[in-house]
Design an enzyme around this catalytic site. Sequence first.
Site, short mmCIF file in Angstrom:
data_model
loop_
_atom_site.label_atom_id
_atom_site.label_comp_id
_atom_site.label_asym_id
_atom_site.label_seq_id
_atom_site.Cartn_x
_atom_site.Cartn_y
_atom_site.Cartn_z
N ARG A 211 36.45 11.17 28.02
CA ARG A 211 36.02 12.56 28.10
C ARG A 211 36.35 13.08 29.49
O ARG A 211 36.75 12.33 30.37
CB ARG A 211 34.53 12.74 27.77
CG ARG A 211 33.58 11.63 28.04
CD ARG A 211 33.23 11.37 29.48
NE ARG A 211 32.93 12.57 30.22
CZ ARG A 211 33.21 12.75 31.49
NH1 ARG A 211 33.82 11.79 32.18
NH2 ARG A 211 32.91 13.86 32.10
N ASP B 230 36.24 22.80 32.04
CA ASP B 230 37.01 22.46 30.85
C ASP B 230 37.97 23.56 30.47
O ASP B 230 38.95 23.31 29.77
CB ASP B 230 36.06 22.15 29.69
CG ASP B 230 35.39 20.80 29.87
OD1 ASP B 230 35.89 19.83 29.29
OD2 ASP B 230 34.39 20.72 30.60
#
EC number: 5.3.1.23
Length: 349
Positions: free
Chosen positions: A48, A239
């Site tokens: 991740r 992100d």
Amino acid sequence: MSQELRTVWWEPGAVCLIDQLRLPHEEVTVRCTELAAVAAAIKTMVVRGAPAIGCTAAYGIALVATQSTATDAPALLRELEAAKATLDAQRPTAVNLAWATTRMLNQARALAPSGLEALRTGMLEEAHAVLHEDLAMCHAIGDYGAPLIPERGHVLTHCNAGGLATAGYGTALAPMRTAASQGRTLHVWVDETRPFLQGARLTAWELREAGIPLTLITDNMAGYMMQSGEVDCIIVGADRIVANGDVANKIGTYSLAVLANFHNIPFYVAAPSSTIDLSLATGDLIPIEQRSSDEVTHLGGQLIAPLGVNAAHPAFDVTPNRLITAIITERGVVYPPFTEGLSTAVRRS
């Protein structure tokens, strides 16, 4: 302290990952030998962090290329297009995923006229390039960001935007790692980052391994630390950063930005240019991943809420640009208004 972690790497016939679900108690390597395993690793958060996901996806495309039984370049190109669609569907918010697969596919289309073997070889070379460029970008972010940390500074961070979230050096943690390597004295407040506890499990582990002083706090202690004068600046990752400077990051980031604004504490976002998405004008357009409610109602597989209780789990929130002091990229520090500076960072990348 500048040594990179091994987050994502290639071995013949396999995309290798450090299993971030097993940290900090076990350091386990996952070897993905087929595309489905790569996709599952991204979906389940074995790997991740936006840049690390991008590197993993690039190697996933390369894996398909090396394993394919296609007899000509056009057939392999169709397989790679299908692989991109599979990978892109796993995590919709982190723009580095689609950025990496798009880059790989563009290179594949450029190489296809040269023949099948050139396409196979070129995919692995391009995936290696994605990884090596990410490392270089993160070191540059560290160089640009370290001067923003006050002398003997107390820095607060959220989630994990360290080496584990990248090819190995980090984004938000890069300025801290660089400052520490320069002999600077600093202390990091680490939000535990509920409900997935990336701060408690991963960032605390990284900083301890790097020898950087830290204190772990629950997310709801952050305001108290700011009010008490214990926080000099906040550095988080991202992100997705859109054209106007709005930033999507791990859920809870927006709350920190509001608190920082109230307490007049600088709030910095650190991310490579691959995280900038100029196709979206504002943060309202960013897709927000909705993850399983089990990640809220359970902890380590143990039910912690009454049986049958509904739970929400938006994995990300969006911080408006007006709450952000500056965005640290590998091309320099971008200050408000962000539109021109972000556009320049992307053009030069």
